[in-house]
Write a protein that holds these residues in place. Sequence first.
Motif, PDB file in Angstrom:
ATOM      1  N   HIS A 346       7.916  20.715  15.014  1.00  0.00           N
ATOM      2  CA  HIS A 346       8.481  21.964  14.501  1.00  0.00           C
ATOM      3  C   HIS A 346       7.342  22.836  13.958  1.00  0.00           C
ATOM      4  O   HIS A 346       6.435  22.332  13.277  1.00  0.00           O
ATOM      5  N   HIS A 348       7.008  24.766  11.467  1.00  0.00           N
ATOM      6  CA  HIS A 348       6.746  24.658  10.024  1.00  0.00           C
ATOM      7  C   HIS A 348       5.911  23.413   9.711  1.00  0.00           C
ATOM      8  O   HIS A 348       5.043  23.443   8.839  1.00  0.00           O
ATOM      9  N   ASP A 349       6.196  22.329  10.428  1.00  0.00           N
ATOM     10  CA  ASP A 349       5.411  21.108  10.207  1.00  0.00           C
ATOM     11  C   ASP A 349       3.983  21.300  10.701  1.00  0.00           C
ATOM     12  O   ASP A 349       3.032  20.913  10.028  1.00  0.00           O
ATOM     13  N   THR A 352       2.084  23.452   8.311  1.00  0.00           N
ATOM     14  CA  THR A 352       1.761  22.725   7.080  1.00  0.00           C
ATOM     15  C   THR A 352       0.578  21.800   7.293  1.00  0.00           C
ATOM     16  O   THR A 352      -0.332  21.725   6.468  1.00  0.00           O
ATOM     17  N   PHE A 408       1.636  13.205  14.883  1.00  0.00           N
ATOM     18  CA  PHE A 408       2.978  13.144  15.464  1.00  0.00           C
ATOM     19  C   PHE A 408       3.032  12.252  16.704  1.00  0.00           C
ATOM     20  O   PHE A 408       4.040  12.187  17.381  1.00  0.00           O
TER      21      PHE A 408
END
Lengths: 410, 103
Positions: A346, A348-349, A352, A408
């Motif tokens: 994602h 946003h991840d 970050t 990830f």
Amino acid sequence: MINIENIRNDFPILKRKVHKDKTLVYFDNAATTQKPIQVIDAISNYYLTYNSNIHRAVHELAEEATAAYESTRDKVAKFINAKNREEIVFVRGTTEAINLVAYTWGRQNVDKDDIVVTTEYEHHSNIVPWQLLTQEKGAKLEYIGVDDNGELLLDQLDKYLETGRVKLVTFSQMSNVLGTITNSEEIIRRCKKKGVRVLVDGAQSVPHLKVDLQKLDCDFFAFSAHKMLGPTGVGVLWARKELLENMIPFNGGGDMIREVHKYETSWNDLPYKFEAGTPNIADVIGFGAAIDYLEKIGMDKVREHEVDITKYALDKLSQVKGIKIYGPMDAQKRGAVISFNLGDIHPHDLATIIDEEGIAIRSGHHCAQVLMERLDVSATSRASFYIYNTKDEVDAFIKSLYRAKELFRI
Amino acid sequence: MHLNIKDNKVVDVKFTGKGCAISQASASMLTELIMGKDFEAVKKLSKEDILDNLGLHDLGPARIKCALLSLKVLKSGLYSYLSEKLKDTASADKIKEEASGLY
């Protein structure tokens, strides 16, 4: 080529560390750019030495402030090659400029069953004001679609124009998500043939490309100072003089009047008719310093640098396995903004994780949910460059993407 | 988020969602937290309960929204349930206020 080292020295913020000891890599320039010391000094100098209200008082401070404020208007007119300085209206930003047109010209000229045409790659600021207007008037809002390469499907424009009901065509000169540079001259040519008015959103284009309004030949043009080294809270609406003359005022109040009586008022001359109340004097003066800064570098040099760094970044990004890049792959056809998704991480991840390395990118829908729907994604990550960004920073950014992939496991 | 409430107990709960790691983890954790619980206890769940269970206490203003999204959804659902099914306007209004104040 531009001397990036000299330019970077003018931006104090680029020297700060983030997350304790990480060097800041600022790649969120499509949202807002950093400010050079010249702009910061111009603003503080106003407050330190000649702060006063403009246009009315006759004392020396007011004279100085008025002269500084009005000199920015001349600088803007020259920067975008507007024919007349009184066509430059200072507003809070692109959003307010577009709303001003919708609330004044729109209310006066768009009627039931008329059509306003926008595009699928607009920022919400060039969609929502037209939804409000067309809903109020019982008019229709139509969209020019986007092809898989991130370019507009201009045949759809012709289809709308043939109805004879189109009152306005409004589009962004450069997409804030895809980076696509719109074929503005062609759209305007087709609209002029049918006598249709055109609004161009220049929020993303004016900071990065040489814009020549007399050549462009549109009717309304909007952009913001803070995306081109200037402060927040200042933007410009340019419109043809004859249109501004016939438009009703947006805000009523001080400075926009000639004479006020109990039950009637006559309007001030252009552009003051549209600048009610004490304006954002300090930031308009700061905006003038931002234009000076860009003029000194030269917009052709700005563009040259951006094509260079964008091409470099596109090449490097394409080699990252699992990446999906949105928009044209030809750096000549786009601005210095690259939206992408990496596997199913994602945005946003991703943002970050790479922020931990000091790299600031944007993640989300970029105020372009209509485009997100068209691309069939909920969000994208976006890196956008400006005059102070370097290829070394792009390398650091690419390295951080590989770290995210490891985390990830993709 | 779907809840099955029987005899004042949550007997089943499921969620579907797409989003960032924090939002998905918090939603998943929340379903485990309320499964089998009394309806009254579920009503009382707070922001702190979520953050304690996630073990995340230093989220900034941008990412705390991700952590609290599922609680916001849950409270909005409870609002509908209280106002439409139970006709308990007072409790419904209270929970609606809690939901809108979550950030």
